[in-house]
Design a protein around this motif. Structure first.
Motif, PDB file in Angstrom:
ATOM      1  N   THR A 115       0.831  -1.206   0.000  1.00 17.29           N
ATOM      2  CA  THR A 115       0.000   0.000   0.000  1.00 17.29           C
ATOM      3  C   THR A 115       0.864   1.254   0.000  1.00 17.29           C
ATOM      4  N   LEU A 116       1.859   1.247   0.885  1.00 16.32           N
ATOM      5  CA  LEU A 116       2.695   2.447   1.010  1.00 16.32           C
ATOM      6  C   LEU A 116       3.554   2.672  -0.227  1.00 16.32           C
ATOM      7  N   ARG A 117       3.970   1.582  -0.833  1.00 11.43           N
ATOM      8  CA  ARG A 117       4.751   1.734  -2.067  1.00 11.43           C
ATOM      9  C   ARG A 117       3.960   2.532  -3.091  1.00 11.43           C
ATOM     10  N   GLY A 118       2.667   2.197  -3.175  1.00  9.13           N
ATOM     11  CA  GLY A 118       1.815   2.929  -4.117  1.00  9.13           C
ATOM     12  C   GLY A 118       1.586   4.353  -3.661  1.00  9.13           C
ATOM     13  N   ASP A 119       1.241   4.504  -2.391  1.00 13.52           N
ATOM     14  CA  ASP A 119       0.937   5.850  -1.883  1.00 13.52           C
ATOM     15  C   ASP A 119       2.145   6.772  -1.974  1.00 13.52           C
ATOM     16  N   LEU A 120       3.291   6.210  -1.690  1.00 11.98           N
ATOM     17  CA  LEU A 120       4.498   7.044  -1.653  1.00 11.98           C
ATOM     18  C   LEU A 120       5.229   7.076  -2.999  1.00 11.98           C
ATOM     19  N   GLU A 121       4.621   6.422  -3.977  1.00 11.74           N
ATOM     20  CA  GLU A 121       5.131   6.476  -5.352  1.00 11.74           C
ATOM     21  C   GLU A 121       6.612   6.079  -5.439  1.00 11.74           C
ATOM     22  N   LEU A 122       6.905   4.897  -4.919  1.00 19.26           N
ATOM     23  CA  LEU A 122       8.286   4.415  -4.950  1.00 19.26           C
ATOM     24  C   LEU A 122       8.476   3.437  -6.098  1.00 19.26           C
ATOM     25  N   ASP A 123       9.496   3.680  -6.898  1.00 19.24           N
ATOM     26  CA  ASP A 123       9.810   2.804  -8.020  1.00 19.24           C
ATOM     27  C   ASP A 123      10.744   1.709  -7.527  1.00 19.24           C
ATOM     28  N   ALA A 124      10.231   0.482  -7.535  1.00 20.24           N
ATOM     29  CA  ALA A 124      10.976  -0.635  -6.939  1.00 20.24           C
ATOM     30  C   ALA A 124      12.321  -0.872  -7.600  1.00 20.24           C
ATOM     31  N   LYS A 125      12.419  -0.553  -8.882  1.00 18.14           N
ATOM     32  CA  LYS A 125      13.645  -0.891  -9.602  1.00 18.14           C
ATOM     33  C   LYS A 125      14.689   0.208  -9.560  1.00 18.14           C
ATOM     34  N   GLN A 126      14.321   1.331  -9.020  1.00 16.18           N
ATOM     35  CA  GLN A 126      15.274   2.445  -9.021  1.00 16.18           C
ATOM     36  C   GLN A 126      16.358   2.238  -7.963  1.00 16.18           C
ATOM     37  N   ARG A 127      17.550   2.609  -8.301  1.00 10.36           N
ATOM     38  CA  ARG A 127      18.675   2.501  -7.381  1.00 10.36           C
ATOM     39  C   ARG A 127      18.555   3.580  -6.306  1.00 10.36           C
ATOM     40  N   VAL A 128      18.796   3.202  -5.054  1.00  7.42           N
ATOM     41  CA  VAL A 128      18.654   4.155  -3.949  1.00  7.42           C
ATOM     42  C   VAL A 128      19.572   5.372  -4.138  1.00  7.42           C
ATOM     43  N   GLY A 129      20.766   5.097  -4.646  1.00  2.00           N
ATOM     44  CA  GLY A 129      21.721   6.183  -4.828  1.00  2.00           C
ATOM     45  C   GLY A 129      21.273   7.235  -5.817  1.00  2.00           C
ATOM     46  N   THR A 130      20.326   6.870  -6.674  1.00  2.00           N
ATOM     47  CA  THR A 130      19.865   7.835  -7.677  1.00  2.00           C
ATOM     48  C   THR A 130      18.596   8.561  -7.241  1.00  2.00           C
ATOM     49  N   LEU A 131      18.071   8.213  -6.075  1.00  2.00           N
ATOM     50  CA  LEU A 131      16.813   8.827  -5.629  1.00  2.00           C
ATOM     51  C   LEU A 131      17.038  10.272  -5.206  1.00  2.00           C
ATOM     52  N   SER A 132      16.008  11.070  -5.387  1.00  2.00           N
ATOM     53  CA  SER A 132      16.058  12.432  -4.874  1.00  2.00           C
ATOM     54  C   SER A 132      15.939  12.387  -3.350  1.00  2.00           C
ATOM     55  N   LYS A 133      16.236  13.500  -2.717  1.00  2.81           N
ATOM     56  CA  LYS A 133      16.186  13.516  -1.251  1.00  2.81           C
ATOM     57  C   LYS A 133      14.779  13.196  -0.746  1.00  2.81           C
ATOM     58  N   GLY A 134      13.809  13.752  -1.435  1.00  2.00           N
ATOM     59  CA  GLY A 134      12.433  13.510  -1.027  1.00  2.00           C
ATOM     60  C   GLY A 134      12.054  12.051  -1.149  1.00  2.00           C
ATOM     61  N   THR A 135      12.474  11.422  -2.238  1.00  5.53           N
ATOM     62  CA  THR A 135      12.141  10.008  -2.439  1.00  5.53           C
ATOM     63  C   THR A 135      12.863   9.132  -1.416  1.00  5.53           C
ATOM     64  N   ARG A 136      14.073   9.512  -1.086  1.00  6.23           N
ATOM     65  CA  ARG A 136      14.795   8.773  -0.039  1.00  6.23           C
ATOM     66  C   ARG A 136      14.036   8.879   1.284  1.00  6.23           C
ATOM     67  N   GLN A 137      13.530  10.062   1.557  1.00  7.79           N
ATOM     68  CA  GLN A 137      12.778  10.217   2.800  1.00  7.79           C
ATOM     69  C   GLN A 137      11.538   9.328   2.792  1.00  7.79           C
ATOM     70  N   ARG A 138      10.897   9.255   1.631  1.00  6.17           N
ATOM     71  CA  ARG A 138       9.710   8.405   1.549  1.00  6.17           C
ATOM     72  C   ARG A 138      10.082   6.947   1.796  1.00  6.17           C
ATOM     73  N   LEU A 139      11.187   6.528   1.206  1.00  3.57           N
ATOM     74  CA  LEU A 139      11.625   5.145   1.415  1.00  3.57           C
ATOM     75  C   LEU A 139      11.964   4.921   2.887  1.00  3.57           C
ATOM     76  N   ALA A 140      12.625   5.890   3.483  1.00  2.00           N
ATOM     77  CA  ALA A 140      12.989   5.760   4.901  1.00  2.00           C
ATOM     78  C   ALA A 140      11.740   5.635   5.767  1.00  2.00           C
TER      79      ALA A 140
END
Lengths: 295, 502
Positions: A115-140
């Motif tokens: 559910t959260l993956r969808g809500d937080l719009e996280l791309d499962a295949k994306q490398r963590v190192g390439t995520l924006s700061k905001g997306t990293r926060q969402r993953l965290a």
């Protein structure tokens, strides 16, 4: 009554610098507490100490019934923590990182994760190192909540998020409180947003507790008075100790006050003025709680 | 004037003077290599530990290393002091003053190094200060311009490798083919240390389905179970011994990664530096062999004889026996280091894992021992196997190689925990940039590492030699004293973790 976090005379020093000084604080179970304070006021140190990542220099910090520095696997498994810096493993993909952290937690809720993956719009295949700061926060945030912790310690979890995702994250946190009865401590400078989530505020100032009140109490205590005099001009300063700041001149003034109904009545009577009382939001109350915001 | 200077490379160095510490580390690292090179160059010294030349090398390297490092620390300290007061004073004046102080510091270090260079003997004496200063300058440049973390460290290591190659190639080999070999090996080292090469290995190891030892290392639950077996269910059932030991090592690496997360990847940097060093050591020998006359088979046999001669101490006075031996040991140790790095399980600093603090503290301590054991065992086993094979090829006496690797394994055992402790704690003590600290640390430790290795290798001839024995004793005593001081200062156990994470 047990408290998820209970500190007594908690002190933390880094060399000669005191980050926390004599903090006495009890966190009531099932509440959402906003931890506010200026930069360097000790918010992160308090959260890290409560999570057992820092050892107190003095006093005690008891988290989930145990001294924080002695938290075991069982207690740590009941805590969710989002670090201010969101230090993650950069070479993994989002999917790999989630699976890796999930492996530590027997109670990992995969349905919630989906559910959260969808809500937080996280791309499962994306490398963590390439995520924006905001997306990293969402993953965290996702990594911190999917094992359904009883205690959530969130250090600036929404600072880098856009308003829409911020809303989504905060709504999810509210759901955690309602569904799981979780206790949340959230530190943030985005006071306007966390005001929607928290029911209590702990304000730190230079490592000490400046305020520890419910939002309702704060709103009752702090207010803005619009003062209008129909006669003589208003004085340049007011001697009353509950007047924290003054703007305006002549017969009109805007006062920030820390006062009750009785103070208001006495003020009206003493100066013979009309006073309109207005509520303040947390954004405007916060400066009044700190030394730097009072004038 | 000041403005123009700020746009120059030196100006940028001034902006990040912490690079000086890294540069000092690189310089001292080069000196360490220089010392080994000197041993190689003067391998006709029958009793090197009693030869005054050897003592001079030791003294020269130490005397150059100390002021360079102290100078860098002083510059750093001054910079911090001046920076702290920058807002309270006139910014322009302070900036100029700060820049001047740092530049003076650099200049002073350079002058000291230059002034001491005649102490270094022979060809390395003449050229000794040059590479050290070059290392200093390039290290500074690399640290300033290549960023922090693995990539910056890798690039810096690549620079260091290139310099090391030049250092060794110049006095020993002067032909174009040698340089081409050196360049090729340097490129290979750069490729090996590039993150793109390491990542697939790490990712492959993450697969929980792969029935490999690595996947066991990486699977947190299994590692935790194994750790519990290892830590909490003594005595170990024999059938589980293997798994428990692997789990024990895995769990130790587990925590090791946590501490590393706060200090960049110093262990990775350590491996990279070893790699660079190994390449720099092997390159001249290989180049020399390739240049020798004869067919390919004869050259291969020549190489084998060089290496085996080195192993058993039957020195070929031509070239390369001492450093060939060192090369083998270093390459094998490096392989062990990298294998243990790959076999480690990472923890992210931004995630709270359900691992208790006492366990973390115990693991942090034991991880050093685990590292030492792993390195020592791997060095011993692999070294014996490879050395044995080489000895058979060269027609030498196999058993004679064993003591060499035993001594080096023991040296590793003594040294590795201190490296682990150092890389975990040093950055917090000195507030240095994470990627910088390992250079200084390694620079400081590499030298005594080889001192003790040499001393141990030659122990039988040292029993009557008070001064060399004294060196070894002083180092061991110093290490123990350092550890006790560290413990007293930090409280070691839980507070060490505190310190690392703070």
């Amino acid at each position: 009554m047990s408290y998820p976090i209970e500190t007594h005379a908690l002190t933390k020093r880094f060399g000669s610098t005191a980050a926390l000084t004599g903090i006495d604080w009890r966190l009531t179970a099932g509440t959402a507490v906003g931890l506010v304070g200026r930069n360097g006021s000790g918010k992160t140190t308090l959260l890290r100490t409560a999570a057992g990542l820092l050892v107190p220099s003095g006093g005690t910090c008891v988290t989930l019934g145990k001294p924080a520095e002695k938290l075991g696997e069982e207690e740590l498994g009941r805590i969710g923590y989002v670090d201010q810096d969101a230090g993650l493993l950069e070479w993994l993909t989002v999917e790999q990182h989630i699976r890796y952290v999930a492996a530590f937690h027997p109670r990992w809720d995969e349905a919630l994760e989906r559910t959260l993956r969808g809500d937080l719009e996280l791309d499962a295949k994306q490398r963590v190192g390439t995520l924006s700061k905001g997306t990293r926060q969402r993953l965290a945030v996702l990594l911190a909540v999917c094992h359904r912790p009883e205690l959530l310690l969130l250090d600036e979890p929404v600072t880098a998020l856009d308003p829409i995702v911020r809303e989504s994250v905060l709504r999810m946190l509210v759901e955690r409180v309602i569904e799981d009865g979780a206790t949340i401590v959230i530190s943030s400078h985005v006071l306007h947003d966390i005001e929607k989530v928290v029911d209590h505020v702990l304000c730190l100032e230079a490592g000490r507790v400046a305020a520890d009140s419910s939002i309702d109490e704060l709103k009752e205590t702090f207010a803005e008075w619009i003062v209008t005099s129909s006669g003589a001009e208003l004085p340049a300063t007011f001697a009353e100790s509950f007047v924290l700041s003054r703007e305006g001149n002549g017969r009109h003034a805007r006062l920030a006050v820390r006062a009750g109904e009785q103070d208001l009545a006495r003020f009206r009577e003493h100066y013979g003025v009309e006073v309109e009382r207005r509520s303040l939001d947390l954004e405007r109350i916060f400066p009044l709680l700190t030394e730097g915001g009072r004038s | 004037m000041s403005l123009r200077l700020e746009t120059m490379p030196l100006g940028r160095l001034v902006l990040r003077p912490r690079a000086l510490l890294g540069a000092a580390g690189v310089a001292s690292f080069m000196l360490g290599i220089g010392w080994i090179g000197s041993m190689a160059r003067f391998n006709n010294l029958v009793e090197p530990h009693t030869d005054p030349e050897f003592v001079r090398i030791l003294l020269a390297a130490a005397v150059v290393l100390i002021p360079a490092t102290v100078g860098a620390f002083a510059c750093e300290l001054l910079h911090e002091v001046l920076s702290a007061s920058a807002t309270a004073m006139l910014p322009g004046i302070v900036r100029r003053l700060r820049a001047s102080v740092v530049r003076l510091g650099i200049l002073a270090s350079v002058l000291v190094a230059l002034g001491l260079s005649p102490w270094l003997p022979g060809a390395y004496g003449a050229a000794g200060a040059g590479p050290a200063l070059l290392g200093f300058a390039v290290g500074s440049w690399a640290m300033t311009h290549t960023g922090s973390g693995v990539v910056g460290a890798a690039r810096t290591a690549a620079f260091a490798a290139l310099i090391a190659l030049a250092y060794f190639a110049a006095p020993l080999l002067e032909t174009a083919s040698a340089w081409s070999v050196n360049a090729g090996l340097a490129l290979l080292a750069a490729a090996l240390i590039h993150r793109r090469f390491r990542e697939p290995l790490l990712r492959a190891s993450m697969s929980h389905k792969a029935p490999t030892m690595l996947s066991t290392f990486f699977a947190p639950r299994r590692a935790r179970q194994a750790r519990e077996i290892a830590f909490e269910r003594a005595p170990l059932p024999p059938a589980r011994l293997g798994r428990s030991l692997s789990g024990w090592v895995a769990a130790c690496w587990y925590e090791r990664r946590t501490t590393r997360s706060r200090v960049g990847t110093p262990y990775g940097t350590f491996c990279l530096m070893l790699l660079a060093m190994a390449v720099s050591l092997v390159a001249p020998a290989l180049a020399g062999i390739l240049e020798s006359p004869g067919s390919a088979v004869e050259r291969l046999r020549s190489l084998t004889l060089h290496l085996t001669g080195a192993l058993v101490g039957e020195a070929d006075p031509g070239r390369g026996t001492e450093f060939a031996r060192s090369s083998i040991v270093i390459v094998l140790g490096m392989a062990a280091e990298i294998s243990t790095l790959i076999a480690s399980a990472p923890l992210a600093s931004g995630v709270l894992y359900p691992i208790s603090r006492p366990m973390r503290a115990r693991l942090a301590f034991r991880s050093g021992l685990a590292a030492a054991l792993t390195i020592a065992a791997a060095t011993l086993v692999a070294g014996t196997l490879v050395g044995g094979a080489l000895l058979l090829l060269g027609g030498h006496d196999v058993p004679r190689t064993l003591p060499v690797f035993a001594w080096v394994a023991l040296a590793n055992l003594l040294i590795a925990p201190w490296i682990q402790i150092g890389v975990s704690v040093l950055p917090r003590f000195f507030h240095v940039a994470p990627s910088v600290a390992p250079f200084a640390l390694i620079g400081g430790l590499m030298f005594p590492l080889f001192v003790i290795a040499e001393v141990l290798e030659n122990w039988s001839s040292l029993t009557a030699n008070t001064s060399a024995t004294g060196v070894a004793t002083a180092y061991v005593v110093g290490s123990v004293a350092g550890f006790l001081a560290l413990r007293a200062f930090t409280g070691w156990d839980a507070r060490t973790m505190d310190l690392v994470r703070a």
